[in-house]
Write an enzyme that holds these catalytic residues in place. Structure first.
Site, PDB file in Angstrom:
ATOM      1  N   ASN A   1     -14.804 -13.525  37.257  1.00 39.70           N
ATOM      2  CA  ASN A   1     -16.084 -14.528  37.644  1.00 39.70           C
ATOM      3  C   ASN A   1     -17.215 -13.458  38.134  1.00 39.70           C
ATOM      4  OD1 ASN A   1     -15.742 -13.494  40.573  1.00 39.70           O
ATOM      5  ND2 ASN A   1     -13.546 -14.492  39.918  1.00 39.70           N
TER       6      ASN A   1
ATOM      7  N   ASP B   1      -7.780 -18.016  40.243  1.00 40.44           N
ATOM      8  CA  ASP B   1      -6.494 -19.181  40.767  1.00 40.44           C
ATOM      9  C   ASP B   1      -5.544 -19.054  39.598  1.00 40.44           C
ATOM     10  OD1 ASP B   1      -7.608 -19.960  43.115  1.00 40.44           O
ATOM     11  OD2 ASP B   1      -9.297 -21.050  42.276  1.00 40.44           O
TER      12      ASP B   1
ATOM     13  N   LYS C   1      -5.158  -6.392  20.526  1.00 37.85           N
ATOM     14  CA  LYS C   1      -6.301  -7.251  20.527  1.00 37.85           C
ATOM     15  C   LYS C   1      -5.802  -8.671  19.645  1.00 37.85           C
ATOM     16  CE  LYS C   1     -10.937  -7.650  19.293  1.00 37.85           C
ATOM     17  NZ  LYS C   1     -12.060  -7.164  18.235  1.00 37.85           N
TER      18      LYS C   1
ATOM     19  N   PHE D   1     -12.847 -17.087  52.832  1.00 34.56           N
ATOM     20  CA  PHE D   1     -14.111 -17.685  52.549  1.00 34.56           C
ATOM     21  C   PHE D   1     -13.492 -18.860  51.748  1.00 34.56           C
ATOM     22  CE2 PHE D   1     -17.528 -14.909  53.175  1.00 34.56           C
ATOM     23  CZ  PHE D   1     -17.259 -14.046  53.930  1.00 34.56           C
TER      24      PHE D   1
ATOM     25  N   LYS E   1      -9.547 -26.484  53.432  1.00 32.21           N
ATOM     26  CA  LYS E   1      -8.883 -25.193  53.219  1.00 32.21           C
ATOM     27  C   LYS E   1      -8.198 -24.740  54.449  1.00 32.21           C
ATOM     28  CE  LYS E   1     -11.090 -23.869  48.555  1.00 32.21           C
ATOM     29  NZ  LYS E   1     -12.204 -23.440  48.035  1.00 32.21           N
TER      30      LYS E   1
ATOM     31  N   LYS F   1      -4.515 -24.060  54.344  1.00 32.01           N
ATOM     32  CA  LYS F   1      -4.033 -22.518  54.280  1.00 32.01           C
ATOM     33  C   LYS F   1      -3.536 -21.967  55.935  1.00 32.01           C
ATOM     34  CE  LYS F   1      -6.539 -21.399  50.028  1.00 32.01           C
ATOM     35  NZ  LYS F   1      -7.024 -20.330  49.211  1.00 32.01           N
TER      36      LYS F   1
HETATM   37  O1  PMT Z   1     -19.019 -10.650  45.906  1.00 34.54           O
HETATM   38  P1  PMT Z   1     -20.559 -11.355  45.936  1.00 34.54           P
HETATM   39  O2  PMT Z   1     -21.041 -11.473  44.705  1.00 34.54           O
HETATM   40  O3  PMT Z   1     -21.213 -10.806  47.125  1.00 34.54           O
HETATM   41  O4  PMT Z   1     -20.103 -12.919  46.601  1.00 34.54           O
HETATM   42  C1  PMT Z   1     -19.617 -13.151  47.568  1.00 34.54           C
HETATM   43  C2  PMT Z   1     -18.493 -14.333  47.391  1.00 34.54           C
HETATM   44  C3  PMT Z   1     -19.287 -15.789  46.910  1.00 34.54           C
HETATM   45  C4  PMT Z   1     -17.405 -14.139  46.278  1.00 34.54           C
HETATM   46  C5  PMT Z   1     -17.889 -14.596  48.795  1.00 34.54           C
HETATM   47  O5  PMT Z   1     -18.752 -14.830  49.679  1.00 34.54           O
HETATM   48  C6  PMT Z   1     -16.909 -15.896  48.725  1.00 34.54           C
HETATM   49  O6  PMT Z   1     -16.989 -16.999  48.892  1.00 34.54           O
HETATM   50  N1  PMT Z   1     -15.674 -15.436  48.596  1.00 34.54           N
HETATM   51  C7  PMT Z   1     -14.379 -16.357  48.180  1.00 34.54           C
HETATM   52  C8  PMT Z   1     -14.490 -16.812  46.792  1.00 34.54           C
HETATM   53  C9  PMT Z   1     -13.494 -17.630  46.425  1.00 34.54           C
HETATM   54  O7  PMT Z   1     -12.663 -17.352  45.481  1.00 34.54           O
HETATM   55  O8  PMT Z   1     -13.391 -18.794  47.202  1.00 34.54           O
HETATM   56  P2  PMT Z   1     -12.164 -19.953  46.992  1.00 34.54           P
HETATM   57  O9  PMT Z   1     -12.840 -21.004  47.449  1.00 34.54           O
HETATM   58  O10 PMT Z   1     -11.910 -20.162  45.469  1.00 34.54           O
HETATM   59  O11 PMT Z   1     -10.965 -19.256  47.783  1.00 34.54           O
HETATM   60  C10 PMT Z   1     -10.753 -19.905  49.080  1.00 34.54           C
HETATM   61  C11 PMT Z   1     -10.161 -18.390  49.651  1.00 34.54           C
HETATM   62  O12 PMT Z   1      -8.894 -18.156  49.126  1.00 34.54           O
HETATM   63  C12 PMT Z   1     -10.704 -17.207  49.686  1.00 34.54           C
HETATM   64  O13 PMT Z   1     -10.765 -16.498  50.623  1.00 34.54           O
HETATM   65  C13 PMT Z   1     -10.024 -16.401  48.516  1.00 34.54           C
HETATM   66  O14 PMT Z   1     -10.298 -14.835  48.636  1.00 34.54           O
HETATM   67  C14 PMT Z   1      -8.702 -16.882  48.603  1.00 34.54           C
HETATM   68  N2  PMT Z   1      -7.974 -16.687  47.530  1.00 34.54           N
HETATM   69  C15 PMT Z   1      -7.963 -17.525  46.458  1.00 34.54           C
HETATM   70  C16 PMT Z   1      -7.003 -17.579  45.584  1.00 34.54           C
HETATM   71  C17 PMT Z   1      -5.856 -16.762  45.639  1.00 34.54           C
HETATM   72  N3  PMT Z   1      -5.134 -16.813  44.700  1.00 34.54           N
HETATM   73  N4  PMT Z   1      -5.632 -16.058  46.535  1.00 34.54           N
HETATM   74  C18 PMT Z   1      -6.804 -15.904  47.536  1.00 34.54           C
HETATM   75  O15 PMT Z   1      -6.210 -15.266  48.682  1.00 34.54           O
END
Ligand code: PMT
Length: 411
Positions: free
Chosen positions: A218, A287, A297, A336, A350, A354
């Site tokens: 991403n 995810d 490849k 986040f 969330k 979580k």
């Molecule tokens: O890196 P930048 O360009 O500065 O951009 C910042 C950002 C947009 C990436 C950042 O501010 C942000 O929002 N990060 C979380 C992005 C995200 O994947 O969000 P989510 O809603 O999909 O996941 C929710 C939370 O679960 C996040 O804290 C993520 O780190 C966590 N997660 C998700 C999937 C996974 N397998 N394990 C996790 O811990």
């Protein structure tokens, strides 16, 4: 004998004066800083004393000027004591010579040894001044770039008529600008509530390999997570940054662990969290990951590239929340939520699913917010309520988040 901080709570500025004609302007900067309630001490190179003598510095600071590594009455180990005393270090006028020493780690006099001994969390500000050709020399420019990568801050010289009669870049920046740079540094005080706390921050994207040359990713740049790591280190926290693949330099004073995939980020984050007080998950973790990684490849003519079987990755955030209760002390887990719609509802869901202590709801539908941007638009969501912030720089968001975390740990 040791140099100790006074109990006045004033910002302690170590002014490192080098041998250039602009040394007299350091006197004016010293006065500006004192007027803003800073306590200033002077460390001078031997050469600088030909331009401004100890009588001037001592008359203004009421402290002895340090210019020798040995036989200084205020301290037996002046370079270590002065470096530890300072909340912020200002090097002015910075000569090509002192920057070359800083870049290579040379420590052959009091000023260069002190600069090498400055703790990682203490900001160093450099205000260069010199002849235009010395400034433009590739060696000087390479040293400036290297020091900037290491997060030394620069107040860049301007163009104009120089003391040597040349005209061009190399003139010391205006003194007010130099004083402002010192005053606007956020400095670590031992009293900061995050001082010596272990904070784990995740940042950047993950890459999920399909074959040796293809992956699912991403557009996270890592800027948000790195801003948090940098701000926490400046507050004196012990910071471990678990970083996905990004092209950002490591913030000063931060321990960085590079990972590529969600599985690697999971292992590194869980290991670091074992003795941590806080985890902040700003990474955009995939995810899903391919069920199988091809060892060659894939050939689109022979093999299927239009269907890739995926499996869910482990939710790092949810695991940290489950682990948080172990250990019997107050720990905090911050997640986040990157959302394009129904920001607050989705983020609150969330938070509850979580079981984290705080969710930073990140509006990623706007150009000035989220992935890759320098600014961000977020709301803090917790059991206590919601706080919507205006559009701020990622550095400002980091500061507000750390204020919030400090309050939580203190409660
Ligand atoms: O890196 P930048 O360009 O500065 O951009 C910042 C950002 C947009 C990436 C950042 O501010 C942000 O929002 N990060 C979380 C992005 C995200 O994947 O969000 P989510 O809603 O999909 O996941 C929710 C939370 O679960 C996040 O804290 C993520 O780190 C966590 N997660 C998700 C999937 C996974 N397998 N394990 C996790 O811990």
């Amino acid at each position: 004998m040791r140099i100790t901080k006074s109990s006045s709570g004033k910002r302690c500025v170590l002014l490192c004066v080098c041998g250039g004609i602009a040394a007299y302007k350091a006197v004016e900067v010293l006065r500006l800083l004192q007027r803003e309630d800073c306590e200033v001490r002077v460390a001078a190179t031997q050469e600088s004393l030909r331009f401004v003598g100890t009588a001037t510095w001592e008359g203004l600071t009421h402290e002895r000027t340090a210019y020798e590594l040995f036989d200084w009455t205020d301290s037996a180990i002046p370079h270590i004591d002065l470096a530890g005393w300072a909340d912020v270090v200002l090097v002015m006028p910075a000569t090509a010579n002192v920057m070359a020493k800083m870049a290579t780690g040379m420590a052959d006099d009091l000023v260069s040894s002190t600069l090498l001994a400055v703790p990682a969390q203490t900001p160093i500000i450099v205000a260069p001044a010199m002849n235009v050709h010395m400034w433009q020399a590739p060696a000087t420019q390479a040293n400036v770039s290297l020091l900037r990568e290491r997060e030394v801050q620069f107040v860049m010289p301007t163009s104009g008529h120089l003391a040597c009669d040349d005209t061009g870049e190399g003139k010391l920046a205006p003194i007010e600008q130099i004083a402002d740079a010192v005053l606007s540094t956020s400095t670590h005080h031992a009293t900061d509530k995050l001082s010596a706390r272990h904070i784990v921050v995740t940042a950047g994207p993950t890459h999920e390999a399909i074959d040796p040359v293809r992956y699912i990713a991403n557009s996270s740049s890592g800027k948000m997570g790195y801003a948090i790591a940098r701000a926490a280190a400046l507050r004196g926290a012990d910071v471990t940054l678990i970083s996905g693949p990004v092209s950002l330099p490591t913030p000063r004073g931060v321990r960085r662990i590079d990972v590529v995939s969600a599985a690697q980020m999971h292992d590194a984050t869980l290991a670091a969290f074992a003795d941590a007080d806080v985890a902040i998950c700003a990474a955009a973790v995939a995810d899903y990951t391919p069920m199988r990684v091809a060892d060659h490849k894939l050939k689109k003519s022979k093999e299927r590239l239009d269907v890739i079987e995926l499996t869910e990755t482990v939710d790092i955030l949810a695991e940290l929340c489950a682990k948080k209760r172990e250990g019997g002390r107050r720990r905090m887990v911050v997640g986040f939520a990157a959302e394009t719609n129904d920001l607050i509802e989705n983020a609150r869901a969330k938070l509850e699913r979580k079981e984290c202590d705080l969710i930073v709801a990140n509006d990623v539908s706007r150009e000035d917010s989220g992935f890759g941007a320098d600014t961000n638009r977020v709301s803090f969501i917790s059991a206590a309520g919601e706080e919507e912030l205006p559009t701020l720089t990622k550095h400002e968001v980091a500061e507000r988040l750390l204020d919030n975390i400090s309050e939580y740990l203190d409660a």
